[in-house]
Design a protein around this motif. Structure first.
Motif, mmCIF file in Angstrom:
data_model
loop_
_atom_site.group_PDB
_atom_site.id
_atom_site.type_symbol
_atom_site.label_atom_id
_atom_site.label_comp_id
_atom_site.label_asym_id
_atom_site.label_seq_id
_atom_site.Cartn_x
_atom_site.Cartn_y
_atom_site.Cartn_z
ATOM 1 N N PRO A 109 -14.609 -37.409 -18.293
ATOM 2 C CA PRO A 109 -14.001 -36.467 -19.232
ATOM 3 C C PRO A 109 -14.122 -35.027 -18.734
ATOM 4 O O PRO A 109 -15.179 -34.609 -18.261
ATOM 5 C CB PRO A 109 -14.821 -36.661 -20.512
ATOM 6 C CG PRO A 109 -15.436 -38.014 -20.380
ATOM 7 C CD PRO A 109 -15.658 -38.224 -18.919
ATOM 8 N N GLY A 110 -13.031 -34.295 -18.832
ATOM 9 C CA GLY A 110 -13.067 -32.868 -18.506
ATOM 10 C C GLY A 110 -12.876 -32.529 -17.043
ATOM 11 O O GLY A 110 -12.919 -31.366 -16.671
ATOM 12 N N ASN A 163 -17.901 -25.840 -18.477
ATOM 13 C CA ASN A 163 -16.813 -26.421 -17.687
ATOM 14 C C ASN A 163 -15.669 -25.415 -17.565
ATOM 15 O O ASN A 163 -14.866 -25.281 -18.486
ATOM 16 C CB ASN A 163 -16.310 -27.714 -18.342
ATOM 17 C CG ASN A 163 -15.289 -28.428 -17.475
ATOM 18 O OD1 ASN A 163 -14.849 -27.889 -16.453
ATOM 19 N ND2 ASN A 163 -14.925 -29.636 -17.851
ATOM 20 N N ALA A 210 -11.801 -26.919 -17.983
ATOM 21 C CA ALA A 210 -11.253 -27.632 -19.140
ATOM 22 C C ALA A 210 -10.663 -26.633 -20.133
ATOM 23 O O ALA A 210 -11.198 -25.539 -20.305
ATOM 24 C CB ALA A 210 -12.348 -28.463 -19.818
ATOM 25 N N PRO A 211 -9.567 -27.017 -20.792
ATOM 26 C CA PRO A 211 -8.991 -26.119 -21.795
ATOM 27 C C PRO A 211 -9.985 -25.904 -22.948
ATOM 28 O O PRO A 211 -10.824 -26.771 -23.184
ATOM 29 C CB PRO A 211 -7.751 -26.888 -22.292
ATOM 30 C CG PRO A 211 -7.534 -27.986 -21.300
ATOM 31 C CD PRO A 211 -8.858 -28.273 -20.676
ATOM 32 N N PRO A 212 -9.874 -24.809 -23.668
ATOM 33 C CA PRO A 212 -9.013 -23.637 -23.421
ATOM 34 C C PRO A 212 -9.659 -22.715 -22.385
ATOM 35 O O PRO A 212 -10.725 -22.158 -22.644
ATOM 36 C CB PRO A 212 -8.939 -22.960 -24.790
ATOM 37 C CG PRO A 212 -10.178 -23.391 -25.521
ATOM 38 C CD PRO A 212 -10.628 -24.695 -24.931
ATOM 39 N N TYR A 213 -8.991 -22.559 -21.248
ATOM 40 C CA TYR A 213 -9.593 -21.859 -20.097
ATOM 41 C C TYR A 213 -10.040 -20.453 -20.464
ATOM 42 O O TYR A 213 -11.102 -19.997 -20.053
ATOM 43 C CB TYR A 213 -8.597 -21.808 -18.937
ATOM 44 C CG TYR A 213 -7.978 -23.147 -18.638
ATOM 45 C CD1 TYR A 213 -8.759 -24.203 -18.172
ATOM 46 C CD2 TYR A 213 -6.621 -23.386 -18.854
ATOM 47 C CE1 TYR A 213 -8.202 -25.448 -17.921
ATOM 48 C CE2 TYR A 213 -6.056 -24.628 -18.607
ATOM 49 C CZ TYR A 213 -6.857 -25.661 -18.152
ATOM 50 O OH TYR A 213 -6.305 -26.886 -17.924
ATOM 51 N N THR A 219 -17.771 -43.281 -26.213
ATOM 52 C CA THR A 219 -16.584 -44.023 -25.763
ATOM 53 C C THR A 219 -16.361 -43.891 -24.260
ATOM 54 O O THR A 219 -15.564 -44.631 -23.688
ATOM 55 C CB THR A 219 -15.332 -43.522 -26.505
ATOM 56 O OG1 THR A 219 -15.307 -42.091 -26.442
ATOM 57 C CG2 THR A 219 -15.332 -43.962 -27.948
ATOM 58 N N ALA A 220 -17.064 -42.948 -23.607
ATOM 59 C CA ALA A 220 -16.938 -42.802 -22.152
ATOM 60 C C ALA A 220 -17.812 -43.819 -21.423
ATOM 61 O O ALA A 220 -17.708 -43.967 -20.200
ATOM 62 C CB ALA A 220 -17.321 -41.385 -21.726
ATOM 63 N N THR A 269 -24.008 -30.978 -24.585
ATOM 64 C CA THR A 269 -23.498 -31.763 -25.705
ATOM 65 C C THR A 269 -23.458 -33.237 -25.316
ATOM 66 O O THR A 269 -23.893 -34.097 -26.061
ATOM 67 C CB THR A 269 -22.094 -31.267 -26.094
ATOM 68 O OG1 THR A 269 -22.190 -29.880 -26.424
ATOM 69 C CG2 THR A 269 -21.552 -32.032 -27.273
ATOM 70 N N GLY A 270 -22.912 -33.518 -24.154
ATOM 71 C CA GLY A 270 -22.878 -34.900 -23.664
ATOM 72 C C GLY A 270 -21.531 -35.559 -23.869
ATOM 73 O O GLY A 270 -20.799 -35.247 -24.812
ATOM 74 N N ASP A 271 -21.209 -36.459 -22.934
ATOM 75 C CA ASP A 271 -19.983 -37.251 -23.082
ATOM 76 C C ASP A 271 -20.093 -38.095 -24.347
ATOM 77 O O ASP A 271 -21.186 -38.443 -24.778
ATOM 78 C CB ASP A 271 -19.824 -38.215 -21.892
ATOM 79 C CG ASP A 271 -19.648 -37.491 -20.577
ATOM 80 O OD1 ASP A 271 -19.097 -36.380 -20.599
ATOM 81 O OD2 ASP A 271 -20.066 -38.034 -19.540
ATOM 82 N N ASP A 272 -18.963 -38.457 -24.872
ATOM 83 C CA ASP A 272 -18.978 -39.314 -26.055
ATOM 84 C C ASP A 272 -19.361 -40.749 -25.677
ATOM 85 O O ASP A 272 -19.213 -41.154 -24.516
ATOM 86 C CB ASP A 272 -17.593 -39.307 -26.711
ATOM 87 C CG ASP A 272 -17.618 -40.047 -28.039
ATOM 88 O OD1 ASP A 272 -18.314 -39.574 -28.951
ATOM 89 O OD2 ASP A 272 -16.977 -41.112 -28.152
ATOM 90 N N SER A 276 -10.296 -32.748 -13.826
ATOM 91 C CA SER A 276 -8.962 -33.098 -13.339
ATOM 92 C C SER A 276 -8.898 -32.756 -11.860
ATOM 93 O O SER A 276 -9.326 -31.674 -11.441
ATOM 94 C CB SER A 276 -7.879 -32.373 -14.139
ATOM 95 O OG SER A 276 -7.427 -31.235 -13.461
#
Lengths: 146, 299
Positions: B231-232, B157, B160-163, B108-109, B103-106, B234
């Protein structure tokens, strides 16, 4: 004198069937626009409906996927933040996280994992109710089916 | 063995991320020389992290010319369905067989947040479209003759939620046609373990090669950057602290990657690794050697 074979302008794709313009079901007609206005008046305040014209709310936990900033139709992207907020707009909770949680409470939750086809951008603004009745919302490009 | 054959064979797989290049062809050749023989295929990114760079098609074609097997990443952020199909088919014309759909980062990243985001398709839809190309037709149904030889993969990923939904999302991508899944770097071993256990239980690991990512960073700065900017991803504060407060942070960062790789390879259904090297030098060969993964050393 033979002119040789006639050159084809290219492979024929499956054109959308030409239907006689029905005063209600054909997009662009006054009847269709009236139904679309009613639909928007109902679904706008309740679902923040964006009138894509091919509603999938039933399979997305009654959560409009077009409110995802990336307009994703097939689930959450990999950028969902640790606290469940949206990668693009940290002020909002991920639309798909909400859809996932809501869908689990619905009897038809199995549809959540359906592979939804690409949006037909020609249907934007039209009534998904009419498109559902006519089957227009389920028409996909021939290459989509495996 | 060709990468597509290797993935289909069921054998162990190592892929690596090819560093971003712009106009320095000499640097591209240097990186290619460094990775040749160690990775079975190298990922060519597509405007990674929403920053413009030399195009995925151009770099993939260049690497093919240098004898490497490129995995061309294709992201949905910048191009509509016509352009995405054109890129895949155009690259295939030059022998680029493996594509990784994301999909790709937005926007805004990245460094041009003013840009219009596209997302005409999403990741799973792009997988299906790429598979249609491999079957010899565009999304419209128009025939492609001969059909391009393609191996279609994707990313997921686990961190990332929802796990609890990530296995279902991987399943959807495999149903759409993905035959390898490169997993985002995950600094929570429990999440990766739960994801792989779910994938194995669902029978997914026999249908696609699951390749967890391992990032080789130089120190705590790299971990902090990923935690804050990517993004995504942590990274637990204690993990960053452990590296930062070590007597030799660089060594501690390497050992973190080594431990992550060892853990990933111990999980059921993991076929190999995807390596992202920010250290340079001999980090990739050293890691593979420490993991006792033998690679061919031919040039």
């Amino acid at each position: 004198m033979s002119q040789g074979p006639v050159t084809s302008p290219g492979p024929v794709t499956s054109p959308d069937p030409v239907t006689s313009p029905d005063p209600v079901t054909s997009p662009g007609t006054a009847g269709h626009r009236a139904v679309a206005a009613v639909e928007h008046a109902v679904k706008g305040p309740v679902f923040d409906c964006r009138m894509c014209g091919q509603c999938v709310l039933h399979s997305t936990g009654m959560t409009c996927p077009m409110t995802c900033p990336k307009t994703l139709r097939n689930g959450p992207c990999g950028g969902v933040r640790e606290d469940g907020r949206c990668e693009v707009d940290p002020s909002m909770r991920c639309v798909w996280l909400r859809a996932f949680e809501r869908s689990r409470r619905l009897p038809w939750r199995g549809h959540f994992t359906d592979l939804r086809p690409p949006v037909d951008n020609r249907l934007a603004g039209s009534s998904s109710w009419i498109n559902l009745l006519t089957g227009r919302d389920r028409r996909t490009p021939p290459g989509w089916q495996p | 063995m060709r990468f597509d054959e290797l993935v289909r064979s069921g054998g162990p797989v190592v892929t690596a991320e090819f560093p971003v290049v712009d106009t320095d062809m000499a640097a591209l050749v240097r990186h290619a020389d460094r990775l040749r023989g160690w990775a079975d295929a190298v990922n060519v990114t597509d405007n990674t992290a929403a920053h413009a760079h030399a195009s995925n098609v151009a770099v993939a074609v260049a690497l093919r010319g240098l004898g490497l097997e490129p995995i061309m990443q294709v992201a949905c952020r910048d191009k509509n369905r016509l352009a995405l199909q054109a890129d895949i088919v155009g690259a295939a014309l030059h022998g680029v067989r493996a594509v990784c759909c994301l999909t790709g980062d937005d926007v805004t990243a990245g460094d041009e947040p003013q840009a219009r985001r596209v997302f005409d398709l999403d990741g799973p839809q792009l997988i299906r479209v790429a598979c249609a190309l491999a079957e010899g037709r565009y999304l419209s149904g128009r025939a492609i003759d001969p059909a391009p030889e393609l191996l279609v993969g994707a990313v997921e990923n686990p961190g990332a939620p929802p796990y609890s939904h990530r296995v279902d999302r991987a399943a959807k991508k495999i149903r759409a046609g993905a035959r390898f899944l490169q997993l985002q770097i995950c600094y929570h071993p429990d999440r990766l373990a739960a994801f792989m256990a779910g994938a194995a239980r669902a029978g997914l690991t026999s249908r696609a090669a699951f390749l967890p990512t391992i990032c080789l960073v130089k120190g705590a700065g790299g971990l902090r950057f990923m935690n804050e900017k990517v993004p995504g991803i942590s990274v637990p504060a204690e993990t960053i602290d452990r590296v930062e407060k070590a007597a030799d942070p660089s060594r501690a960062a390497y050992e973190l990657a080594l431990a992550q790789a060892g853990h990933a390879l111990s999980l059921p259904g993991v076929r190999g690794l995807h390596l992202v090297d920010f250290r340079g030098g001999d980090a990739v060969p050293r890691l593979l050697s420490d993991l006792r993964i033998s690679r061919r050393l031919t040039a």
